[in-house]
Design an enzyme around this catalytic site. Structure first.
Site, PDB file in Angstrom:
ATOM      1  N   GLN A 146       0.735  -0.932  -0.265  1.00 23.85           N
ATOM      2  CA  GLN A 146      -0.138   0.045   0.254  1.00 23.85           C
ATOM      3  C   GLN A 146       0.655   1.309  -0.122  1.00 23.85           C
ATOM      4  O   GLN A 146       1.918   1.826   0.941  1.00 23.85           O
ATOM      5  CB  GLN A 146      -0.309   0.318   1.036  1.00 23.85           C
ATOM      6  N   ALA A 171     -11.456   1.926   5.387  1.00 21.88           N
ATOM      7  CA  ALA A 171     -10.364   0.916   4.556  1.00 21.88           C
ATOM      8  C   ALA A 171      -9.515   1.966   3.795  1.00 21.88           C
ATOM      9  O   ALA A 171      -9.607   3.241   3.346  1.00 21.88           O
ATOM     10  CB  ALA A 171     -11.202   0.401   3.630  1.00 21.88           C
ATOM     11  N   HIS A 172      -8.587   1.391   2.763  1.00 23.66           N
ATOM     12  CA  HIS A 172      -7.909   2.447   1.627  1.00 23.66           C
ATOM     13  C   HIS A 172      -8.558   3.176   0.804  1.00 23.66           C
ATOM     14  O   HIS A 172     -10.047   2.622   0.538  1.00 23.66           O
ATOM     15  CB  HIS A 172      -6.700   1.276   1.687  1.00 23.66           C
ATOM     16  N   ASN A 173      -8.186   4.067   0.599  1.00 19.53           N
ATOM     17  CA  ASN A 173      -8.429   4.701  -0.517  1.00 19.53           C
ATOM     18  C   ASN A 173      -9.790   5.367  -0.368  1.00 19.53           C
ATOM     19  O   ASN A 173     -10.619   5.553  -0.730  1.00 19.53           O
ATOM     20  CB  ASN A 173      -8.610   4.273  -1.473  1.00 19.53           C
TER      21      ASN A 173
END
EC number: 2.3.1.191
Length: 360
Positions: free
Chosen positions: A210, A251-253
């Site tokens: 990531q 979560a991511h993004n």
């Protein structure tokens, strides 16, 4: 702060209003004894003769006759209902919220660096900073003026911690993440851990590094044990004024707009965008790659599986009822498809019967 007179409290409020720090339409006014000494804040039902309480909802106006409070924070419309001294303002609840800071017994911190802290010589530490026991600050991290790192806080490489941020016990800020000014993060929260990104090949999961960051704006509040994952390529973004409760997973993004609120237990899956001034109740689940527009209110325990393009209130799930009734309802739900087919059949039979009667 141990005690203040009503006059001193009002002087503080009006100074902050004059500075533009408090968005009140009118100045505060003492009605009664301005020399009355106030030792703290309390609720209407529990307040004593040296304590200050407030009335934010006129529905509870009758309690002004029975409260033991030495003074009240009231609007002009409610002033006549209380016999004692009062601070008269346009928004009692907002004023109460601001005075909690004034009377917080744990508000004061020592400007010092504890001898057990481990700080890289390549880190930049601002002025008037408080760094507690067992804090770690890695290479090239920047700690802004007036920041407070309570204890066992870990600030990773190249992080930026804005001025007057407050990081509670055991908070972890992973490498490269950015916190704006006056952000407050409570115990055990983890900012910038690796997002849940994997590729599959030949039946196995393969880790995706990531490479993004978490970028957090000014005046954000993040609750205990909340986790906000770093982006895969782009950054995870939390805009100014967002408030996030305990044990929330982002979560991511994910991108969350300004002044949005997320209650405890909420989970937001990857690459979802949530607009500004939204409210997500407790235990809301939001699927990934969705867009939620501004000013959306999602009630507790709802599951959002598609984008929301119109402002308003949204809910999912079934309301509670007695267990025996709920079981009957669950059985009926399982037969909804069958019941719909039966209804359609009855509708067709009725149409044929009406046609026959019409032809006679």
């Amino acid at each position: 702060m141990s005690s203040l007179t009503l006059g001193e409290i009002v002087k503080h409020l009006n100074q902050r209003i004059a500075e533009g720090a408090f968005p009140l339409s009118t100045l505060a006014v003492v009605s009664g004894d301005e020399n009355l000494v106030i030792t703290g804040l309390a609720s209407l039902s529990q307040a004593g003769p040296t304590q200050l309480s407030f009335l934010a909802n006129s529905q509870y106006r009758g309690q002004l006759q029975t409260t033991g409070a030495g003074a009240m924070i009231l609007t002009e419309a409610d002033r006549e209902a209380f016999a004692g001294s009062a601070i008269v303002v346009s928004d009692p609840y907002y004023v109460f919220a601001q005075l909690t800071h004034l009377f917080d017994p744990f508000n004061a911190v020592e400007v010092a660096i504890h001898p057990t802290a481990v700080i890289s010589p390549l880190a930049t530490i601002g002025e008037n900073v408080s760094i507690g026991p067992f804090v770690v600050v890695e290479d090239h991290a920047q700690i802004g003026d007036g920041a407070v790192l309570i204890s066992s806080v870990h600030v990773g490489r190249s992080c930026v911690i804005g001025a007057k941020c407050w990081l509670g016990h055991g908070v972890t800020i992973h490498h490269g993440c950015i916190l704006g000014q006056r952000t407050r993060i409570h115990a055990g929260a983890v900012i910038g851990a690796e997002g849940f990104g994997f590729a599959t090949a030949e039946g196995r999961w393969h880790r995706i590094v990531q490479l993004g960051r978490v970028v957090i704006g000014d005046d954000v509040r993040i609750g205990a044990n909340t986790t906000i994952d770093r982006g895969a390529l782009d950054d995870t973004i939390i805009a100014d004024g967002v408030i996030i409760d305990n044990q929330v997973q982002i979560a991511h993004n994910v991108k969350i707009g300004a002044h949005t609120a997320l209650a405890a237990g909420t989970g937001v899956a990857g690459s979802t965008t949530i607009g500004s001034h939204c409210i997500l109740g407790g235990l809301v689940g939001v699927a990934g790659h969705l867009e939620i527009t501004d000013r959306v209110h999602i009630t507790a325990m709802s599951m959002i599986t598609r984008s929301i393009k119109e402002s308003g209130s949204y809910s999912s799930g079934s309301a509670f009822e007695k267990t025996a009734d709920w079981r009957k309802s669950a059985v009926r739900v399982r037969h909804l498809g069958e019941m719909a087919a039966q209804i359609k059949g009855l509708q067709l039979a009725l149409e044929r019967l009406e046609l026959q009667l019409g032809n006679q």
